[in-house]
Design an enzyme around this catalytic site. Structure first.
Site, PDB file in Angstrom:
ATOM      1  N   SER A 263       2.990   6.418  -1.926  1.00 28.94           N
ATOM      2  CA  SER A 263       3.608   7.982  -1.516  1.00 28.94           C
ATOM      3  C   SER A 263       4.704   7.961  -2.823  1.00 28.94           C
ATOM      4  O   SER A 263       5.240   9.048  -3.157  1.00 28.94           O
ATOM      5  CB  SER A 263       4.099   8.199  -0.606  1.00 28.94           C
ATOM      6  OG  SER A 263       5.174   7.148  -0.112  1.00 28.94           O
ATOM      7  N   ASP A 310      -0.175  -3.199   3.443  1.00 28.55           N
ATOM      8  CA  ASP A 310       1.205  -3.860   3.418  1.00 28.55           C
ATOM      9  C   ASP A 310       2.222  -2.560   3.363  1.00 28.55           C
ATOM     10  O   ASP A 310       2.978  -2.511   2.643  1.00 28.55           O
ATOM     11  CB  ASP A 310       1.276  -4.603   2.042  1.00 28.55           C
ATOM     12  CG  ASP A 310       2.524  -5.190   1.943  1.00 28.55           C
ATOM     13  OD1 ASP A 310       3.110  -5.895   3.163  1.00 28.55           O
ATOM     14  OD2 ASP A 310       2.897  -5.853   0.724  1.00 28.55           O
ATOM     15  N   CYS A 350       5.752  -6.437   8.169  1.00 32.60           N
ATOM     16  CA  CYS A 350       6.794  -6.935   7.979  1.00 32.60           C
ATOM     17  C   CYS A 350       8.049  -6.658   8.778  1.00 32.60           C
ATOM     18  O   CYS A 350       9.239  -6.727   8.667  1.00 32.60           O
ATOM     19  CB  CYS A 350       7.693  -6.509   6.594  1.00 32.60           C
ATOM     20  SG  CYS A 350       7.858  -4.947   6.057  1.00 32.60           S
TER      21      CYS A 350
HETATM   22  N1  SAH Z   1       2.613  -4.102  -1.273  1.00 30.95           N
HETATM   23  C1  SAH Z   1       3.970  -4.006  -1.840  1.00 30.95           C
HETATM   24  C2  SAH Z   1       4.889  -3.735  -1.054  1.00 30.95           C
HETATM   25  C3  SAH Z   1       5.129  -2.558  -0.248  1.00 30.95           C
HETATM   26  S1  SAH Z   1       6.466  -1.791   0.200  1.00 30.95           S
HETATM   27  C4  SAH Z   1       3.886  -5.420  -2.643  1.00 30.95           C
HETATM   28  O1  SAH Z   1       3.386  -6.238  -2.582  1.00 30.95           O
HETATM   29  O2  SAH Z   1       5.090  -5.509  -3.505  1.00 30.95           O
HETATM   30  C5  SAH Z   1       6.037  -0.387   0.967  1.00 30.95           C
HETATM   31  C6  SAH Z   1       5.391   0.812   0.029  1.00 30.95           C
HETATM   32  O3  SAH Z   1       5.068   1.716   0.902  1.00 30.95           O
HETATM   33  C7  SAH Z   1       6.816   1.290  -0.754  1.00 30.95           C
HETATM   34  O4  SAH Z   1       6.299   1.416  -2.082  1.00 30.95           O
HETATM   35  C8  SAH Z   1       6.498   2.914  -0.310  1.00 30.95           C
HETATM   36  O5  SAH Z   1       6.806   3.931  -1.372  1.00 30.95           O
HETATM   37  C9  SAH Z   1       5.167   2.747   0.618  1.00 30.95           C
HETATM   38  N2  SAH Z   1       5.300   3.837   1.597  1.00 30.95           N
HETATM   39  C10 SAH Z   1       6.193   4.309   2.496  1.00 30.95           C
HETATM   40  N3  SAH Z   1       5.577   4.892   3.431  1.00 30.95           N
HETATM   41  C11 SAH Z   1       4.429   5.541   2.997  1.00 30.95           C
HETATM   42  C12 SAH Z   1       3.383   6.329   3.543  1.00 30.95           C
HETATM   43  N4  SAH Z   1       3.473   6.904   4.712  1.00 30.95           N
HETATM   44  N5  SAH Z   1       2.272   6.389   2.566  1.00 30.95           N
HETATM   45  C13 SAH Z   1       1.879   5.766   1.387  1.00 30.95           C
HETATM   46  N6  SAH Z   1       2.858   4.945   0.908  1.00 30.95           N
HETATM   47  C14 SAH Z   1       4.180   4.761   1.513  1.00 30.95           C
END
Ligand code: SAH
Length: 408
Positions: A263, A310, A350
């Site tokens: 997002s 994730d 997490c």
């Molecule tokens: N997979 C990444 C870490 C993810 S952190 C890695 O390995 O580095 C979580 C991510 O989810 C963030 O980038 C945040 O912008 C996104 N996020 C949070 N809520 C969301 C949603 N409802 N839809 C899409 N992305 C989202």
């Protein structure tokens, strides 16, 4: 520690005492570092006498010295032990020692200077996180006590690591529980907006001071590495991709086609720049809510051989458990609905409050829901530069389950 004499001179002789109630010292002597306000003998040592972040000597029954701690009278965890050696009160000398011990582990684990250098309680520095990006260090102080020790942390990092730049990214929401405001500041060195992480043969652009947490999720590094064997010649979907840690690594390892969903527009912008700089032109980004994107992909009849989900922690507090469990179930279901025949789902959580068995259950229920059969083939946790403190279950939070999903 072998040379206590230097430290003795700096021992504040008048450091206040924090006395525990009778029989409340067992957990501390067994290895825990936290003191809860109901365990304090407030008749003899009222918590209200302490400023947030003040240092104290923790004293048990028969006047037994239990350790040095820092206090926050307003927090539920009202004190955290920083050291148990009476000759080493919290300060630069002790932090230098802790950093040297922490660094020795990371140097054994990593050939290159990209890692979590300090992981709070697990490295004997409660409330402190330090991530290293070669000559850039990003720190997070999560408690009033660590906030008060900031200058000593900076001096110790300068001495033990000597990086070019040290940035405090003290903007986590959890600081509010300690009565702390959020801010980002450069402690020393030139201001940098961006740095680079080298992982899985990809160079990722990483925001300093602006991104998620410290800027990069080192906790998933070992799991992202474990993904590579599943991806050559495959279509991969990376949901909650952030900077593309999973997706770009998959592309580099030979995935034919990678879709990355998040997002956050700034995260996707950096991801696209990294993809271009690494010559990974089979990567496409989609800015959307993850749940909506999965529904839309399914409606469009898209299938992926490998799907990674994730998400951020859906369960931050105990009371969020039922709602969070439902969200994990929903997400896993949606992910399985875009999985090709004999696909691999990497399902992560997490949330400390989501037990591994609950994630396993979510996977089982999702598989039944879509009439598939799931096999859990690998179980990953956080990388070894996030050691678990054996007395503190909260230091263990990450679960990454690699599941093969086949038709029943
Ligand atoms: N997979 C990444 C870490 C993810 S952190 C890695 O390995 O580095 C979580 C991510 O989810 C963030 O980038 C945040 O912008 C996104 N996020 C949070 N809520 C969301 C949603 N409802 N839809 C899409 N992305 C989202």
């Amino acid at each position: 520690m072998s040379t206590p004499t230097a430290a003795i001179e700096t021992t504040p002789t008048e450091m206040a005492e924090l006395r525990l109630k009778p029989r409340e010292e067992r957990r501390l002597t067994a290895g825990h570092l936290w003191i809860f306000s109901n365990e304090v003998d407030t008749a003899r040592t009222p918590l209200t006498a302490f400023q947030p972040g003040a240092l104290c000597r923790v004293v048990g029954s028969h006047d037994r010295f239990l350790g040095y701690a820092y206090v926050n009278p307003h927090a539920l965890i009202c004190a955290r032990i920083v050291g148990r050696d009476p000759d080493y009160p919290p300060g630069k000398l002790l932090i230098v020692h802790r950093l040297q011990v922490a660094l020795a582990l990371r140097e054994r684990l990593h050939a290159r200077p990209f890692y979590r250098l300090v992981y709070g309680e697990s490295d004997g520095l409660p409330g402190l996180v330090l991530d290293r990006f070669d000559d850039v260090i990003v720190g997070q102080a999560g408690t009033a006590g660590m906030e008060a020790l900031k200058a000593d942390v900076v001096a110790a990092v300068q001495k033990v690591i000597g990086p070019r730049t040290f940035v405090w990214k003290n903007d986590s929401g959890a600081r509010a529980l300690e009565g702390l405001l959020g801010y980002v500041e450069t402690a020393f060195g030139p201001e940098v907006a961006e740095t680079v992480v080298a992982e899985n043969d990809v160079r990722f652009f990483v925001p300093v001071g602006q991104g998620q947490k410290t800027g990069w999720f080192y906790d998933q590094a070992a799991n992202r590495r474990a993904l590579l064997k599943y991806v050559p010649g495959r279509r991969v979907l990376d949901v909650f991709c952030y900077l593309g840690g999973w997706g770009l690594a998959a592309a580099k390892a030979g995935a034919t086609d990678v879709v990355c969903v998040d997002s956050s527009a700034p995260a996707l912008e950096l991801l696209r720049r990294s993809a271009e700089a690494n010559g990974l032109d089979q990567v496409r980004t989609e800015r959307a809510d993850a749940f909506d994107a999965l529904v839309a992909l399914r409606a469009a009849g898209e299938k992926f051989d490998v799907v990674v989900i994730d998400p951020p922690a859906f369960i931050k507090r105990r009371k969020d458990i039922p709602k969070g469990q439902a969200a994990y179930r929903k997400l896993n279901q949606l992910a399985m609905q875009v999985l090709a025949r004999d696909g691999v789902l990497v399902s992560c959580s997490c949330s400390h409050h989501l037990a591994q068995d609950d994630l396993v259950l979510a996977i089982q229920q999702s598989a039944r829901h879509v009439d598939r059969f799931a096999q859990i083939v690998e179980v990953g946790g956080h990388a070894p530069d996030h050691p678990i403190h054996p007395a503190i279950p909260e230091t263990r939070y990450l679960k990454s389950l690699f599941c093969r999903v086949v038709h029943d």
